[in-house]
Each structure stands twice: as C-alpha cells, then as structure tokens.
Design an enzyme around this catalytic site. Sequence first.
Site, mmCIF file in Angstrom:
data_model
loop_
_atom_site.group_PDB
_atom_site.id
_atom_site.type_symbol
_atom_site.label_atom_id
_atom_site.label_comp_id
_atom_site.label_asym_id
_atom_site.label_seq_id
_atom_site.Cartn_x
_atom_site.Cartn_y
_atom_site.Cartn_z
ATOM 1 N N GLU A 164 16.040 -13.347 6.760
ATOM 2 C CA GLU A 164 17.253 -12.803 6.517
ATOM 3 C C GLU A 164 18.127 -13.958 5.818
ATOM 4 O O GLU A 164 19.033 -13.843 4.958
ATOM 5 C CB GLU A 164 17.689 -11.815 7.490
ATOM 6 C CG GLU A 164 19.019 -11.382 7.281
ATOM 7 C CD GLU A 164 19.311 -10.494 8.165
ATOM 8 O OE1 GLU A 164 18.982 -9.015 8.385
ATOM 9 O OE2 GLU A 164 20.073 -10.770 9.127
ATOM 10 N N HIS A 180 23.673 -4.817 2.945
ATOM 11 C CA HIS A 180 23.528 -3.844 3.983
ATOM 12 C C HIS A 180 24.583 -3.794 5.306
ATOM 13 O O HIS A 180 25.494 -4.856 5.066
ATOM 14 C CB HIS A 180 22.173 -4.228 4.741
ATOM 15 C CG HIS A 180 22.077 -5.275 5.812
ATOM 16 N ND1 HIS A 180 21.177 -5.389 6.901
ATOM 17 C CD2 HIS A 180 22.713 -6.453 5.968
ATOM 18 C CE1 HIS A 180 21.235 -6.514 7.161
ATOM 19 N NE2 HIS A 180 22.405 -7.191 6.953
ATOM 20 N N HIS A 182 22.513 -10.453 1.612
ATOM 21 C CA HIS A 182 21.710 -11.558 2.067
ATOM 22 C C HIS A 182 20.734 -11.725 0.733
ATOM 23 O O HIS A 182 20.276 -10.772 -0.060
ATOM 24 C CB HIS A 182 20.676 -11.503 3.021
ATOM 25 C CG HIS A 182 21.488 -11.274 4.418
ATOM 26 N ND1 HIS A 182 22.057 -12.306 5.056
ATOM 27 C CD2 HIS A 182 21.674 -10.315 5.254
ATOM 28 C CE1 HIS A 182 22.608 -11.957 6.066
ATOM 29 N NE2 HIS A 182 22.531 -10.534 6.339
ATOM 30 N N ASP A 207 15.601 -4.835 -4.834
ATOM 31 C CA ASP A 207 16.474 -5.881 -5.116
ATOM 32 C C ASP A 207 17.684 -5.319 -5.824
ATOM 33 O O ASP A 207 17.681 -4.495 -6.499
ATOM 34 C CB ASP A 207 15.684 -6.780 -6.269
ATOM 35 C CG ASP A 207 16.284 -7.705 -6.782
ATOM 36 O OD1 ASP A 207 16.913 -8.587 -5.935
ATOM 37 O OD2 ASP A 207 16.427 -8.310 -8.048
ATOM 38 N N HIS A 208 18.714 -6.018 -5.459
ATOM 39 C CA HIS A 208 20.199 -5.673 -5.954
ATOM 40 C C HIS A 208 20.654 -4.461 -5.395
ATOM 41 O O HIS A 208 21.463 -3.562 -6.120
ATOM 42 C CB HIS A 208 20.136 -5.675 -7.594
ATOM 43 C CG HIS A 208 20.462 -7.254 -7.928
ATOM 44 N ND1 HIS A 208 19.448 -8.264 -7.833
ATOM 45 C CD2 HIS A 208 21.559 -7.982 -8.078
ATOM 46 C CE1 HIS A 208 20.185 -9.314 -8.244
ATOM 47 N NE2 HIS A 208 21.374 -9.282 -8.461
ATOM 48 N N HIS A 214 27.916 -6.522 3.970
ATOM 49 C CA HIS A 214 27.664 -8.024 3.321
ATOM 50 C C HIS A 214 26.216 -7.908 2.884
ATOM 51 O O HIS A 214 25.573 -7.043 2.788
ATOM 52 C CB HIS A 214 27.775 -9.014 4.850
ATOM 53 C CG HIS A 214 26.967 -8.549 5.855
ATOM 54 N ND1 HIS A 214 27.031 -7.650 6.622
ATOM 55 C CD2 HIS A 214 25.887 -9.503 6.287
ATOM 56 C CE1 HIS A 214 26.030 -7.629 7.576
ATOM 57 N NE2 HIS A 214 25.092 -8.650 7.344
ATOM 58 N N CYS A 226 28.375 -8.010 11.612
ATOM 59 C CA CYS A 226 27.090 -7.377 10.839
ATOM 60 C C CYS A 226 27.280 -5.850 10.648
ATOM 61 O O CYS A 226 26.644 -5.034 9.539
ATOM 62 C CB CYS A 226 25.881 -7.478 11.461
ATOM 63 S SG CYS A 226 25.315 -9.217 11.614
#
Lengths: 135, 135, 135, 135, 135, 135
Positions: free
Chosen positions: E125, E15, E42, E80-81, E40, E34
Amino acid sequence: MRVTVCRKAHFNAAHRLYVKSWDDQKNEEVFGKCSNPHYHGHNYELIVNVTGTLDPVTGYVMDMKVLKDLIKAEVEDAFDHKNFNEQVPEFTDLIPSAENIAVVIYNKLFPHLDEDKTLEVVLYETPRNFVKYSG
Amino acid sequence: MRVTVCRKAHFNAAHRLYVKSWDDQKNEEVFGKCSNPHYHGHNYELIVNVTGTLDPVTGYVMDMKVLKDLIKAEVEDAFDHKNFNEQVPEFTDLIPSAENIAVVIYNKLFPHLDEDKTLEVVLYETPRNFVKYSG
Amino acid sequence: MRVTVCRKAHFNAAHRLYVKSWDDQKNEEVFGKCSNPHYHGHNYELIVNVTGTLDPVTGYVMDMKVLKDLIKAEVEDAFDHKNFNEQVPEFTDLIPSAENIAVVIYNKLFPHLDEDKTLEVVLYETPRNFVKYSG
Amino acid sequence: MRVTVCRKAHFNAAHRLYVKSWDDQKNEEVFGKCSNPHYHGHNYELIVNVTGTLDPVTGYVMDMKVLKDLIKAEVEDAFDHKNFNEQVPEFTDLIPSAENIAVVIYNKLFPHLDEDKTLEVVLYETPRNFVKYSG
Amino acid sequence: MRVTVCRKAHFNAAHRLYVKSWDDQKNEEVFGKCSNPHYHGHNYELIVNVTGTLDPVTGYVMDMKVLKDLIKAEVEDAFDHKNFNEQVPEFTDLIPSAENIAVVIYNKLFPHLDEDKTLEVVLYETPRNFVKYSG
Amino acid sequence: MRVTVCRKAHFNAAHRLYVKSWDDQKNEEVFGKCSNPHYHGHNYELIVNVTGTLDPVTGYVMDMKVLKDLIKAEVEDAFDHKNFNEQVPEFTDLIPSAENIAVVIYNKLFPHLDEDKTLEVVLYETPRNFVKYSG
C-alpha cells in the site's frame, strides 16, 4: 516558469564492446570481458528528463502519456530484446557503450520535442553503472 | 561531446558528531543523538559522477573499471568498517558530517582525474538523508 | 482467513563482532574487519511480518499504527543511534551479529502480540546481507 | 564552499485533473483516466535539495532535523491523507498536477530558508513519473 | 520439480476506510486519517507469486506473458485510477483495506490458474506497509 | 534455533529461449521476442537464502564471507558476461529460462553447504520478473 518532467522506461538487450579494426587481444585488453564475442546483456533502465514551460491551463509541461508513447516508439520498440551490434542500425559502425547508447537516444528523442524544450537522458546499464547526456 | 559517467560504491563506518571545544551539553543541543559518545554508524552509499569528453574510438568517457578501482583504493579501502573519528586521519580535526565526508571524497578523487574532467560526489548517509558536492 | 501484515522500520547503530574470551588474533581470523575494536556501523532496515486472522468488520489483521508504535517503542527507541556492544543491555554477553539482533527483536515484539498471531522478523544489515527469523 | 543537502519525505493523497470550465468530454480527452470524477491517488515521494555554504564549525549546511521538521510542518501535515482538490486551499483554483504540486511545495518551503540558500524540489507521483522545480 | 514465478504490477487508486454502520467519531477513532471522507490514495505495488511444476520442454512454470496479461485484465484494468469505495463492485460492502484488496485479488486470479498451481499475493500500500495472502 | 541468512549477488549475461527441435515459427509463437536468434540479455539479481542453526559462540548461521565467496566461485565467475546458450555447459541441452537458471544455481550451491542447511534461490531476470526455487 520552467519545470522538468521525468519518465522512466526499460528495455533489455545484448551487446559486446569491441573496435572492429583491433585484434582480439587489444579488444580484450581495453574492454575486458565486455568484449566477449558471444555477447552479454543488460536490463537498461532509462530516465528521460524534459524541461519546459509550465502550461497555466493544464498544469502540464507536456502530456506524460505523449512522452511515454514517444519513448516506446523511438527507444523501447527499437531496442528491446535486440542485439545492439547486430540488429540496431545506429550501432553498425558505433560501439554500443552506455555513453553512445545515451547519445543515440538523445538524438532520436530531441527532434520530436517542442522548440522551447531541453532534454537530458540518464541510462543505467547496471544498478551500479550509469551515464547522463544533455546535448 | 560531454557525457557524465556515474558509478555507485558502498562502505559502512561508525562516527559521532561533536565539536571538541564544546561541552557535552552543547554538543547534545546541536547534534542530538548524533553526538552519542559511544558512536553510531551507517551504510554509506556513494555515487561518483565524472563528466568528460566522449572518446570516439572506445565510446568511453573513462574506463569504468579504472573509476571503480580508483574509488576502491581512495574511498572504500580507506573508510570501510572504520571509525571516522578515531581511524581516518582526515577527520582528526574535522567533524565527519555527511557534508564533510563528501568534500573529503571529492578532494581525494579529483587529483586522479584527467584535466578535462569535472566531478560530482553524492553521498547517502541514510536512504532519506544525502548530500552533493561538486567543487 | 489468515493474512500477513508487514511493516518496515529503520534504525542505525554501531557494533563490533568479537568473542570476549578470544584474543585479538583469533577474533580477526573469524570476524575479519567486523571485529575492528573502534566499531563500525550500519543503517539497519527492519521488516516485521505479523500473520493473523482477518477481522471481518475492520478489514484489519491488526492496526498498522499499533504495530508501528510497538516497533518504535521496542526497537527504534532502544537501538537507534546506539552502540550495540556498549549501550544495549541484551548484547552485554551476546555478539550483536545480524542473526542475534533479529532474534532479540523477535523476543521483544512477540510477547506484545495477541495469542493467535505468528511473527517473522527480517533484518537488513546492508542492502546485500540480511537475515530472517520466525521463532 | 557550497554543498547540497537532500532530504526525502513522503505523503499520500487523492486528486483528479480537470479544468473546471471544460466539459467532461474535453477533460477526458486531455487528462484521460486522471480526470476520473471519483478521484484516484498516489504515494508521493518528495526530495528536498537545499544548497548553501558549509559551516566550518558544525560541518552542516543546515541542520537536517530542522529541514525534516520544516517539511513535516509545511508539506506532510498539510497534504498527507488529503484530497488535493477538495481539502488543500492552494488547489482550489489550480490543477493538482505533479508540476503544480512541486511549485506549491517550493513556494511554501523557500521563505523559511536563509537568504544564501537555493532550493530544488523533486516530486515522484509514481515510481515512473516525477518532476523537478528549482524556482 | 516445483518452482515459483513472480510478476510485479502496479496500479493507483483512491480509497477511504470506514464502517458504514459506525458514526464519524468511531470511524475516526479506529481508522484515523484513513477515514477522511474526501478520500486519499496510493500507488499500489503488486507481486503475484505462482508455484507450479517446471515444464521440462519449455523451461517454464507458466508463460510470464500470460500471467502479465491475466494481472492486467483482472487487476490493473479493474482497479487503476479508480476509487475503490465508489467504483469497484467488490468493495461496495467490503472495506478496501490492503488486507481485503489482497484477498479480492487472490480470488480474482486463482480460478484462472491451472489446478496444480498455488498462488500468493503480496500488496504494497506504501513502501513501508504491505500484506501477503496465500489462500 | 533456526535462522536464515541471505546474500545478494549480481551477474549479467546474454541468452535466447528456444527449443532446438522446433522450427523458428513455433519458437516465435511460444517464446516471442525472447527467441531472437541474435540473443538479448539481462542484469540478473540473485538472492541466496541459507537456513541453519545459530552458532551460540559466533552468532553466525554461516560466515557470510564464505557464502559470498561460494556464490562468486560457483555462479558469478561461471555466468557473468557470458552467453548462456553458447558458453555455459549446463545449458547446452537445457533452455536458459529464469526457472532453469535458478535450479542450476541451486544444484551448484547445495552440495557445498553443511548437511543441516536448507537453501532457497531467488533470481530476478528483470525488476518485474523473478523466480524462486528451494529444491
């Protein structure tokens, strides 16, 4: 260039520790409450470490999805929600101590790995007690 | 067949890091706030790894209860809720760094193990700083 | 729309638990080895929970970097590697129990938060003992 | 006397796994959802293990603050909140698999250590997948 | 008799945090690293807490397998991913802050629960930053 | 001033989930592999949260050693290394689901607390499945 890839897995199961040829008193002396004839159980946490050559094209030692599926087929599907003493054939004549379970897991996984690979199995019986075996 | 059995233990204690023959300024330069003369402290997490031959009858490398009791007698009872510098004799002339504490624990435990055993001590001073010693 | 944002922090420190007006025997009876006159210490893990209104533009309850810096200034810089009894003014006449440390942290942080915010402090003295305070 | 000192660090980053000379279908076959062209990301947990001789004066293998600052300069500042494929020069022509990231970290840290030291890098890509590299 | 059942799940994603109507400088001021335009990512850890009446026959508040499958269908398969900004429709016009992701998860899960249930969503996060939302 | 003190404890046990008046097929449908007639087991992690008034003299809500001993006597000694269905009287006619175990623990501990105290029990059946009950 040798790198180790590590994968965690999980299963839970019941067991009891006792030597069949010993009487209850001797089993109680050696294994304490672990020899409870009605069984007790654990959440086993497993770490499988595979060491091999880094593939320069893919950046992989081995595909972690393949390793995950191998652990599922050989370990989780065979042991999860089972009673080791009663329902897992490898333990018909073998005490399901953490040490022996780790050795059995090693012996189930190793034949599926490529020849250049080495294997270490780490098995947590509780968060405070665990064992390691590497052949 | 060699297997490693691992046991976690816990103690908390106070310490300070300083060389007695140095003045305060040099200790502050080398050890920073760890040399605070009023002490600070930690929750130490200890992992004791013992490698030995698997007993084919019991499925044990050694009885984990014996190992647990040994760690309690030699380490937890000796160090827990103590001030390393003031109250633990091994550190009268030895800086209680994590490294030295791990070496002292190794030297206290090793003589109690059977001859065929090898030992590794892992000591967490904080969740982010830890040390390992295996003789 | 009320959301809670949570930030973990860490410090380690020495302390002892004792009532100044009691003699050693009574302190030992009530506080056991926690009253050791030479101190002991802990790695304190802190969780600070701030509940407030979600800002529809930024998607933030509050900037976590601001919260992180506030915890550093008010708690970590004041307590880390210190002796609570000897070096932290709030505990000159207050026993540095986990409960009291949590209340002091609450009282140090709360005045810095916007009026619409509520606060909860969770403080781990060890991985097995912790306390919560929310005003 | 050889002791290992270990330090945990943390960074988070985005990446995708793909071979530039392969078409999308082959990348999808080999890397699955890890080849998502829009990237995904991880919280990477890093453990750096340095083995060396215990200094009898300081009780240190090396100053953990020096090790912490080295990891910050070489790894965290270089990788944190970055896109490995787009913003980290080492990965312009190298797939940012966990294995390769661990090797790159090893190669960045090792030249800064004294000659008598050995190094092991452990990198968690997720809590369930991690890798180890020791040169 | 009201009991809460809790289930952990996991996904990882990329994100960036930025307000589309702001220029780069203002986004950098408010969101720091951010707001990196290359993204980047998480490893998000999710805890879903459902409170309801204990069924006296089954001993269940709700079948945890049903809850696990619901979280998989609504959250893991969707996030996811993935890249939140580019590939998850709920965030086309909504900043994918941890707070907003938790609110979106709540809104996706709640309609599938029986009327007597209440819901709390906890989203990590990073291991040090997390949020809670309960409607 | 109300503060909550929290204590973690641990036990492991075997159990199976089934309704005695249902046939095997219906139990299998509802409880899946958790109804295995040979039992399975878990490492249960317990967190006991007691909220009460802070004593201004001792800085305690209650002596954590008293709480620890109470949990040992009422929970650990009664459940550890046992088979819930066969050996724990409370579950002769009650399914040992995590929810019911938490309620039983609450009912065993609460009568021992002072009148001004409130109690919450958190019980982890696995690291991913847990329940909460507060009366």
